[in-house]
Write a protein that holds these residues in place. Structure first.
Motif, PDB file in Angstrom:
ATOM      1  N   UNK B 444       1.185  -1.001  -0.377  1.00 57.95           N
ATOM      2  CA  UNK B 444      -0.361  -0.233  -0.068  1.00 57.95           C
ATOM      3  C   UNK B 444       1.293   1.275  -0.279  1.00 57.95           C
ATOM      4  N   UNK B 445       1.899   1.211   0.703  1.00 63.83           N
ATOM      5  CA  UNK B 445       2.470   2.379   1.050  1.00 63.83           C
ATOM      6  C   UNK B 445       3.250   2.631   0.248  1.00 63.83           C
ATOM      7  N   UNK B 454      -0.689  13.574  -2.179  1.00 68.69           N
ATOM      8  CA  UNK B 454      -0.954  14.182  -0.898  1.00 68.69           C
ATOM      9  C   UNK B 454      -1.781  13.727   0.148  1.00 68.69           C
ATOM     10  N   UNK B 455      -1.969  12.883  -0.412  1.00 64.18           N
ATOM     11  CA  UNK B 455      -3.311  11.756   0.670  1.00 64.18           C
ATOM     12  C   UNK B 455      -3.239   9.585   0.871  1.00 64.18           C
ATOM     13  N   UNK B 456      -2.285  10.134   0.641  1.00 61.73           N
ATOM     14  CA  UNK B 456      -1.988   8.751   1.355  1.00 61.73           C
ATOM     15  C   UNK B 456      -2.160   8.075   2.392  1.00 61.73           C
ATOM     16  N   UNK B 649      10.383   2.228   0.003  1.00 63.27           N
ATOM     17  CA  UNK B 649      10.930   3.828  -0.440  1.00 63.27           C
ATOM     18  C   UNK B 649      11.176   4.005  -1.707  1.00 63.27           C
ATOM     19  N   UNK B 650      12.139   2.954  -2.154  1.00 60.17           N
ATOM     20  CA  UNK B 650      12.510   3.075  -3.782  1.00 60.17           C
ATOM     21  C   UNK B 650      12.457   4.698  -3.693  1.00 60.17           C
ATOM     22  N   UNK B 667      -3.341   1.755  -9.798  1.00 64.61           N
ATOM     23  CA  UNK B 667      -2.518   1.780  -8.338  1.00 64.61           C
ATOM     24  C   UNK B 667      -3.914   1.452  -7.498  1.00 64.61           C
ATOM     25  N   UNK B 668      -4.987   1.877  -7.336  1.00 69.14           N
ATOM     26  CA  UNK B 668      -5.884   1.652  -5.635  1.00 69.14           C
ATOM     27  C   UNK B 668      -6.884   0.491  -6.351  1.00 69.14           C
ATOM     28  N   UNK B 669      -7.267   0.503  -7.257  1.00 70.04           N
ATOM     29  CA  UNK B 669      -7.344  -1.337  -7.809  1.00 70.04           C
ATOM     30  C   UNK B 669      -6.483  -2.649  -7.527  1.00 70.04           C
TER      31      UNK B 669
END
Lengths: 83, 728
Positions: B444-445, B454-456, B649-650, B667-669
């Motif tokens: 998810x991250x 902006x809204x992770x 984080x890469x 991505x959300x899917x």
């Protein structure tokens, strides 16, 4: 609620906290009933309503010297007399 | 001289301290398994005393020996069919009346019994003193006093067991069910005694009594007898007349007689010196089940348990990771490069570490769970949460497994053992995987960070909420489909608070860890090796570029450049060279992935995933994610040519993703799909173990995949039509 003389015949779910009652009869049939019987819910046994859970259900009772919890739905099948 | 062998069964109410006594008797010399064909724990322990080998079998805690709960059937069956030499009945001295109900049932079976009066110290504090001599007199069996959690009475118990085998220690209680009923019981007993086969295992009287009680198991056994119809006919007539006479059915009547008998016994045995006063336990409950404080305190304790399990657990997990890294290094150093080494390092060692890594979490979680169960807090927790759980069709005790799922579904599913009913257990297991575990968080991250910078947080939170909703709704659905009918009653004892023994808790913790490994290592190993195989074969891949040649060229060209350069510049050139080579290597690895079976598999299943907006790279990652969700991110790293060490984080990976075909919507899917689709191998393994087979596990796998696909489809297509999140 049936009132016979000064005694009140009701079901266990209607008995309030800190009240004592005597078991009269178990309604319904099936394994719940048998289980309750074997845990000591026989006719003539005294039962004490200790307290309700934070969300009002289930309820903590004291019977035959130990503490037990029942849902109100299950307690509704137990006929009792408040003493 | 051959050692004498004895088998001893230990029976007793739940919360009677039976397990503590078992531990005192056997210590670490025990083994844990399941009773044949059921998911009920079986414990056997071994002791050797003066030439006698004793096997102690801890029967499930039961309130009675009627045949309507699995535990009771198991306990009774063991006593009747496995013929233990002695049955030890552990009794809670402070709660004698109800405990004696089981005792009566055991005595009625006519086996050799020893009564252990446990927790006499607690009883004394409550002003209860039991006349042991009278008890022996009235029942005819040996009585031993004990204080389980101080290990007092253990030797006496062993002595009693050994001497009981030498004398005729059978009881002589005279439990009668009232003159009316006795008449009929005797009649049926006489009829039954003509069937020798039926009476070979049980006494005719006992059979008769059980039949009048409508005992399911005995009714089944009766079917094999030619006397069936005659006996049933008589019995039903009796039921009718009893009901008319007493306005009460036969079963109730018989239970009442037993308790009446017990009541009479207790009058002679128990001397109560103090009136019912508020005991320490009640004082504690004034807080813990308080109407206002109860829930906040409970949530606090849950938070503590969760944090300890997963945060504290990180430390030993780190050690285990290092250990396996060292192991891998050793293999790399000792075995020449090649297929075998690769299989060992990337297949087997990876698989093994994937199993052992769960141990710290499991052991810490079960440390807490044992502590709660042994102290009696577990019952309070279920008491508090039951209302909420019942609304979604579950039991109060289902709460803890659900909460644990946020950390890891594997120990969470193991925790469903605390539920007594099989139905509740399976239901709780089936809804657990949709609670998003820690391993999915990096995924998810990565995607939320790349596409919703902006809204992770909110995006990730929405995924968690979705998981909870799917869990609850699936639970309601499964209940309607598979678990219709009477839901399990919530008849639960709230035992007085007790301090558990360190030994007992440690043993419990250790047992759980061992069981876990023993049961799932096969499933995980097969999966890990399979993925390894798919990812490394076919061996001879035709690359589109000559990678080795390229690397050599770079090395060569830089060699001269570096040699001729000034001192300060040399380092910079080295780094440049390394970076270029690293790029080339990553591209090679990516092409390698693409052309092995796993890449081909990914491309093959693409049609399944295309309607969801995924490409073959996503598909490959999802397939790998089946082994362990942690792999999904690193697989993306490889396929997007950033290297397998890429984590969420890469920045390189983030950029690569953004530049690919993926959009915020896809991505959300992808996150929704990851949340819901088939759980990881370890979870599948533990599911199989806890549900007792592949039936429910396969259902869960198919259901999870379907629900993941359907919801992802909806999200992707509705989003596309609505034009949301399409900008990449």
């Amino acid at each position: 609620m049936l009132i016979i003389g000064r005694r009140i015949l009701t079901t266990l779910d209607k008995v309030k906290a800190n009240q004592k009652a005597v078991i009269i009869k178990l309604n319904g049939n099936g394994s719940i009933r048998k289980r309750l019987l074997e845990m000591g819910f026989t006719a003539g046994t005294e039962i004490y309503v200790k307290k309700h859970a934070p969300l009002s259900d289930p309820v903590e009772y004291i019977i035959k010297g130990y503490h037990l919890s029942l849902r109100l739905k299950e307690a509704a099948n137990i006929q009792a007399r408040i003493i | 001289m051959a050692a004498k062998k004895l088998t001893v069964a230990i029976a007793g109410n739940p919360n009677s301290g039976k397990t503590t006594i078992f531990n005192n008797l056997t210590g670490t010399r025990h083994k844990v398994g399941n009773w044949a064909g059921v998911t009920v724990e079986k414990k056997e322990g071994f002791v050797s005393h003066n030439g006698t080998d004793i096997t102690f079998v801890d029967l499930p805690g039961t309130y009675s020996l009627s045949a309507y709960s699995m535990e009771e059937v198991i306990a009774r069956r063991f006593v009747v069919e496995d013929n233990p030499d002695v049955v030890i009945n552990v009794l809670d001295a402070a709660n004698l009346e109800r405990n004696l109900y089981l005792t009566m049932q055991i005595l009625e079976l006519g086996v050799k019994v020893i009564l252990v009066l446990n927790m006499v110290d607690t009883a004394k504090k409550r002003g209860i003193v039991i006349d042991v001599k009278k008890l022996t007199e009235l029942t005819g069996v040996t009585v031993v006093k004990s204080i389980g959690n101080k290990n007092k009475g253990t030797d006496e118990i062993i002595q009693a067991v050994i001497s009981s085998c030498e004398n005729k220690n059978t009881s002589h209680i005279n439990l009668r069910y009232g003159d009316d009923l006795e008449k009929y019981i005797k009649k049926v007993e006489d009829i039954l005694s003509t069937d020798k086969e039926l009476c070979s295992k049980y006494s005719a009287r006992w059979l008769s009594v059980k039949l009048f009680e409508k005992d399911k198991e005995i009714l089944e056994a009766l079917k094999k007898s030619p006397l069936e119809s005659e006996v049933l006919d008589r019995i039903s007539k009796v039921h009718k007349s009893i009901e008319e006479l007493y306005d009460n059915d036969t079963e109730s009547l018989m239970v009442e007689h037993r308790y009446g008998f017990i009541h009479g016994l207790c009058k002679e045995l128990i001397h109560k010196s103090l009136e019912d006063r508020i005991i320490a336990s009640d004082k504690i409950d004034m807080f813990l089940t308080n109407r206002l404080l109860g829930i906040p305190i409970f949530l606090g304790i849950m938070w503590l348990m969760f944090t300890a399990t997963f945060t504290l657990g990180e430390i030993p997990m780190g050690w285990i990771e290092s250990l396996f890294a060292v192991l891998a290094d050793i293999v790399r150093a000792t075995i020449p490069a090649g297929l075998l080494r690769d299989l060992l390092v990337n297949g087997i060692i990876t698989g093994l570490s994937g199993i052992i890594i769960f141990l710290p979490n499991i052991m810490i979680l079960f440390l807490f769970i044992s502590f709660f169960e042994d102290t009696g807090y577990m019952a309070r927790a279920a008491f508090i949460m039951d209302r909420i759980m019942h609304i979604i069709g579950l039991h109060g005790k289902s709460f803890i497994p659900l909460i644990m799922g946020f950390g890891c579904n594997v120990p969470a599913i193991m925790a469903t053992r605390t539920l007594e009913s099989k139905r509740d257990r399976i239901l709780s297991i089936l809804i657990n995987p949709y609670i998003s575990c820690n391993a999915r968080l990096p995924i998810y991250i990565l995607f939320a960070g790349a596409f919703f910078p902006n809204s992770a947080n909110n995006v990730i939170f929405s995924i968690y909420i979705l998981g909870i909703c799917v869990s609850i709704l699936s639970g309601l659905l499964f209940k309607k489909l598979f678990f219709k009918g009477e839901s399990e009653p919530f008849i639960m004892e709230l035992p007085p608070y007790r301090l558990p023994t360190l030994k007992g808790t440690a043993i419990h913790m250790w047992d759980k860890g061992v069981i876990f490994i023993r049961k799932i290592w096969r499933v995980v190993m097969v999966g890990a090796v399979l993925i390894w195989f798919l990812g490394n074969f076919p061996e001879n891949i035709k690359y589109s570029r000559n990678y080795t040649g390229e690397v050599n060229n770079i090395e060569a060209s830089y060699k001269t450049k570096i040699a001729n350069a000034k001192k300060g510049l040399q380092e910079k050139l080295e780094q440049e060279k390394e970076s270029i080579i690293s790029d080339i290597t990553n591209q090679e690895k990516s092409e390698h992935q693409e052309k092995t079976y796993i890449g081909k598999l990914g491309k093959f299943v693409v049609p399944v995933f295309k309607p969801l907006g995924f490409d073959w790279k996503n598909s490959v990652s999802l397939i790998c994610g089946f082994v362990a969700k942690e792999i999904v991110v690193s697989t993306h790293g490889i396929l997007f040519k950033v290297g397998e060490d890429a984590d969420e984080g890469n920045t390189g990976l983030v950029e690569a993703l953004r530049e690919s075909h993926m959009t915020p919507l896809t991505a959300y899917t992808f996150m929704v799909f990851t949340l819901l689709y088939t759980p990881c191998l370890a979870t599948v393994g533990i599911m199989k173990k806890e549900t007792g087979g592949w039936k429910w596990t396969s259902f869960s796998i198919v259901y999870s995949f379907s629900i993941a696909w359907i919801l992802s489809f909806i999200v992707y297509n509705v989003g596309s039509i609505a034009g949301i999140g399409l900008a990449g």
